[in-house]
Design an enzyme around this catalytic site. Structure first.
Site, PDB file in Angstrom:
ATOM      1  N   ASP A  30     -26.113  -2.890  11.895  1.00 13.10           N
ATOM      2  CA  ASP A  30     -27.068  -3.114  12.996  1.00 13.10           C
ATOM      3  C   ASP A  30     -28.430  -3.599  12.504  1.00 13.10           C
ATOM      4  OD1 ASP A  30     -25.379  -2.478  15.071  1.00 13.10           O
ATOM      5  OD2 ASP A  30     -26.063  -0.400  15.254  1.00 13.10           O
TER       6      ASP A  30
ATOM      7  N   LYS B 189     -32.720   0.595  19.997  1.00 14.25           N
ATOM      8  CA  LYS B 189     -31.947  -0.303  20.881  1.00 14.25           C
ATOM      9  C   LYS B 189     -31.022   0.526  21.749  1.00 14.25           C
ATOM     10  CE  LYS B 189     -27.741   0.212  18.727  1.00 14.25           C
ATOM     11  NZ  LYS B 189     -26.606   0.933  19.294  1.00 14.25           N
TER      12      LYS B 189
HETATM   13  P1  ATP Z   1     -26.236   3.619  15.199  1.00 12.98           P
HETATM   14  O1  ATP Z   1     -26.615   3.421  16.629  1.00 12.98           O
HETATM   15  O2  ATP Z   1     -26.610   2.447  14.313  1.00 12.98           O
HETATM   16  O3  ATP Z   1     -24.854   4.121  14.985  1.00 12.98           O
HETATM   17  P2  ATP Z   1     -27.426   6.190  15.142  1.00 12.98           P
HETATM   18  O4  ATP Z   1     -28.599   6.164  16.079  1.00 12.98           O
HETATM   19  O5  ATP Z   1     -26.156   6.751  15.688  1.00 12.98           O
HETATM   20  O6  ATP Z   1     -27.206   4.740  14.615  1.00 12.98           O
HETATM   21  P3  ATP Z   1     -29.129   7.090  13.007  1.00 12.98           P
HETATM   22  O7  ATP Z   1     -30.174   7.827  13.770  1.00 12.98           O
HETATM   23  O8  ATP Z   1     -29.466   5.766  12.486  1.00 12.98           O
HETATM   24  O9  ATP Z   1     -27.788   7.021  13.858  1.00 12.98           O
HETATM   25  O10 ATP Z   1     -28.738   8.068  11.816  1.00 12.98           O
HETATM   26  C1  ATP Z   1     -27.453   8.307  11.332  1.00 12.98           C
HETATM   27  C2  ATP Z   1     -27.584   9.071   9.996  1.00 12.98           C
HETATM   28  O11 ATP Z   1     -28.230   8.226   9.038  1.00 12.98           O
HETATM   29  C3  ATP Z   1     -28.446  10.324  10.085  1.00 12.98           C
HETATM   30  O12 ATP Z   1     -27.654  11.459  10.300  1.00 12.98           O
HETATM   31  C4  ATP Z   1     -29.184  10.369   8.769  1.00 12.98           C
HETATM   32  O13 ATP Z   1     -28.643  11.321   7.891  1.00 12.98           O
HETATM   33  C5  ATP Z   1     -29.025   8.985   8.127  1.00 12.98           C
HETATM   34  N1  ATP Z   1     -30.324   8.279   7.931  1.00 12.98           N
HETATM   35  C6  ATP Z   1     -30.705   7.621   6.839  1.00 12.98           C
HETATM   36  N2  ATP Z   1     -31.927   7.070   6.987  1.00 12.98           N
HETATM   37  C7  ATP Z   1     -32.344   7.379   8.215  1.00 12.98           C
HETATM   38  C8  ATP Z   1     -33.522   7.108   8.948  1.00 12.98           C
HETATM   39  N3  ATP Z   1     -34.538   6.414   8.429  1.00 12.98           N
HETATM   40  N4  ATP Z   1     -33.603   7.569  10.197  1.00 12.98           N
HETATM   41  C9  ATP Z   1     -32.573   8.271  10.742  1.00 12.98           C
HETATM   42  N5  ATP Z   1     -31.455   8.590  10.079  1.00 12.98           N
HETATM   43  C10 ATP Z   1     -31.314   8.145   8.834  1.00 12.98           C
END
Ligand code: ATP
Length: 291
Positions: free
Chosen positions: A141, A11
């Site tokens: 989320d 998203k």
């Molecule tokens: P948001 O936009 O919800 O804040 P984000 O894109 O900033 O999410 P994610 O890519 O979801 O962040 O990942 C944040 C942390 O979650 C990563 O550093 C990782 O260690 C952990 N994590 C756990 N499961 C997953 C997964 N399936 N994919 C990615 N990261 C994951």
């Protein structure tokens, strides 16, 4: 049933406002979420042994994502296995394409796919609302990622209002090579000192009227006040996008991903080349909004 293949879509936030910090430490948000055509793939199948076996595939780069019990896919599978006392094992293969720790809810999208996939694989009969109620226990989320499309998200992300689809447009995504912790950004946000708040109600109305221009005019993200001073390259990528013809550019979520909305694909491709050539981002994607 054999195996189930699911797409876990990323998203972006067309608008992100933070209203206040609650007594329990969570922030009350008001965001416009938009699903985009960039996805991880999750394959689920039953396997002997009773355990959960999660692995990355060999083609995509899942470095930075722990494939252990801390992974949100693992936790989502475990949650339903325990609740429904499922004795069979589950094997999961995750192909990561959504940049990690980027503000695109990659982990939440994967968890949403895992919950939906488990519901199908074991014929649990859970409704979408029942899946959302379980998802929010793992991450704010996740309910939105289960629902998808265009939506207004309120509360801590659990209060969702579906909106009509965004008019079609070309979106360029660029993720600079830094990882941003969501906790760091919210932890350093001064909600009382924000210079301005995006007009999320106006954006909601513009989407209801099918006005892309009305959305573009109201794009804003209060988390930029924390992430951009820490990573000034975000501002540089935003201005390159504008220079090459974006109608507007913005950071998504807590960053560092930047997206721009372009009137045509050719301009978006030129901006992509300019950002790559200048060395600001290697992870760039040309995407569309999805239902
Ligand atoms: P948001 O936009 O919800 O804040 P984000 O894109 O900033 O999410 P994610 O890519 O979801 O962040 O990942 C944040 C942390 O979650 C990563 O550093 C990782 O260690 C952990 N994590 C756990 N499961 C997953 C997964 N399936 N994919 C990615 N990261 C994951």
């Amino acid at each position: 049933m054999g195996e189930i293949v699911l797409q876990a879509y990323a998203k972006i936030n067309l608008g992100l406002d933070v209203l206040r910090k609650r007594e329990d430490g969570y922030h009350e948000v008001k965001m416009i979420m938009q699903r985009i055509s960039l996805a991880d793939t999750l394959v689920l199948r039953k396997c002997p042994g009773g355990g959960i076996l999660l692995q990355g595939d060999t083609e995509t780069d899942a470095s930075g994502v722990p494939m252990d019990a801390s992974n949100l896919v693992y936790r989502a599978i475990q949650m339903l296995k325990e609740e429904f006392q499922l004795e069979e094992g589950v094997e999961a293969v995750l192909s990561k394409r959504i940049p990690v720790a980027a503000g695109m809810a990659g982990g939440s999208a994967d968890a949403a796919a895992a919950l939906k996939g488990m519901n199908q694989l074991f014929s649990l009969g859970l409704s979408e609302q029942e899946l959302r109620d379980r998802g929010v226990k793992l991450g704010a989320d996740i309910p939105y990622c289960i629902m998808g499309g265009t939506a207004l998200s309120e509360g801590i992300g659990e209060r969702l209002t579906p909106l009509p689809p965004l008019p079609s447009c070309h979106i360029l995504i660029a993720k600079p090579p830094v990882s941003v912790s969501t906790a760091f950004v919210y932890g350093n946000l001064r909600v009382d000192e924000l210079p301005e708040h995006p007009d999320i109600d106006g954006m909601t109305e513009a989407i209801r009227q099918g006005s892309l221009q009305g959305v573009i005019d109201r794009m804003g993200n209060v988390l930029e006040t924390v992430t951009i001073p820490a990573y000034p390259e975000i501002a540089v990528i935003k201005s390159i996008m504008l220079e090459y013809g974006a109608e507007r550019s913005l950071m998504s979520g807590s960053g560092p991903t930047v997206f721009g909305i372009f009137p045509d694909e050719a301009k978006a491709m030129q901006a992509e080349q300019a950002i790559r050539k200048a060395g600001y981002a290697e992870q760039t994607y040309l995407v569309q909004p999805l239902l």
